[in-house]
Design a protein around this motif. Structure first.
Motif, PDB file in Angstrom:
ATOM      1  N   THR A 118       0.836  -1.208   0.000  1.00 42.56           N
ATOM      2  CA  THR A 118       0.000   0.000   0.000  1.00 42.56           C
ATOM      3  C   THR A 118       0.865   1.251   0.000  1.00 42.56           C
ATOM      4  O   THR A 118       0.544   2.227  -0.690  1.00 42.56           O
ATOM      5  CB  THR A 118      -0.948   0.002   1.211  1.00 42.56           C
ATOM      6  OG1 THR A 118      -1.803  -1.146   1.111  1.00 42.56           O
ATOM      7  CG2 THR A 118      -1.787   1.261   1.275  1.00 42.56           C
ATOM      8  N   THR A 119       1.974   1.225   0.737  1.00 41.98           N
ATOM      9  CA  THR A 119       2.848   2.399   0.726  1.00 41.98           C
ATOM     10  C   THR A 119       3.392   2.646  -0.676  1.00 41.98           C
ATOM     11  O   THR A 119       3.503   3.799  -1.110  1.00 41.98           O
ATOM     12  CB  THR A 119       4.033   2.278   1.722  1.00 41.98           C
ATOM     13  OG1 THR A 119       4.894   1.213   1.330  1.00 41.98           O
ATOM     14  CG2 THR A 119       3.540   2.086   3.144  1.00 41.98           C
ATOM     15  N   ALA A 120       3.705   1.575  -1.382  1.00 43.21           N
ATOM     16  CA  ALA A 120       4.215   1.720  -2.754  1.00 43.21           C
ATOM     17  C   ALA A 120       3.124   2.241  -3.680  1.00 43.21           C
ATOM     18  O   ALA A 120       3.371   3.142  -4.499  1.00 43.21           O
ATOM     19  CB  ALA A 120       4.754   0.383  -3.255  1.00 43.21           C
ATOM     20  N   ALA A 121       1.938   1.696  -3.552  1.00 44.96           N
ATOM     21  CA  ALA A 121       0.829   2.124  -4.421  1.00 44.96           C
ATOM     22  C   ALA A 121       0.458   3.575  -4.169  1.00 44.96           C
ATOM     23  O   ALA A 121       0.257   4.348  -5.115  1.00 44.96           O
ATOM     24  CB  ALA A 121      -0.391   1.220  -4.197  1.00 44.96           C
ATOM     25  N   LEU A 122       0.389   3.975  -2.917  1.00 48.56           N
ATOM     26  CA  LEU A 122       0.043   5.352  -2.592  1.00 48.56           C
ATOM     27  C   LEU A 122       1.135   6.323  -3.013  1.00 48.56           C
ATOM     28  O   LEU A 122       0.856   7.435  -3.459  1.00 48.56           O
ATOM     29  CB  LEU A 122      -0.241   5.486  -1.094  1.00 48.56           C
ATOM     30  CG  LEU A 122      -1.499   4.807  -0.602  1.00 48.56           C
ATOM     31  CD1 LEU A 122      -1.575   4.852   0.918  1.00 48.56           C
ATOM     32  CD2 LEU A 122      -2.741   5.415  -1.245  1.00 48.56           C
TER      33      LEU A 122
END
Length: 126
Positions: A118-122
């Protein structure tokens, strides 16, 4: 015996692969209480530090990855404990509790991996 002294003794014993088996439930409850107190003592510091450091989604990632790595290693250790318990024919109730802990640990590592993703996607979106 004070926690610091016992911790030092247990750390030294652990280097040789020794673990103490506590047989008295009162002693076990005391140790569990000490673990909780130690964890909660540092919780406020962790929250303050995390608030200062976690300024964006990428700043969250290293800590989450570290936690996942430690939990994953501990879950694999518990799998070994579970295998040993099964191979030695230890009581079913113990094996079931170990299975629950291992399953929960694996679920937690999946949730933490999803958090890292999620950190990468955001970050990609921003």
């Amino acid at each position: 015996m004070p926690l610091a002294r016992r911790s030092l003794m247990e750390a030294a014993a652990a280097r040789f692969g020794w673990r103490r088996a506590y047989g008295d439930i009162t002693e076990i409850d005391g140790l569990l209480t000490e673990q909780a107190e130690t964890a909660y003592t540092g919780a406020a510091d962790h929250a303050a530090l995390a608030t200062a450091k976690n300024t964006d989604v990428l700043a969250v990632r290293p800590g989450v990855l570290d936690v996942r790595g430690r939990i994953f290693a501990d879950v694999l250790y518990l799998e070994g404990v579970l295998t040993g318990a099964r191979n030695r024919g230890l009581p079913t109730e113990l094996i079931e509790r170990l299975e629950d802990a291992v399953d929960h640990g694996h679920e937690l590592t999946v949730l933490l991996a999803d958090t890292v993703r999620t950190t990468a996607a955001l970050h990609a979106v921003s």
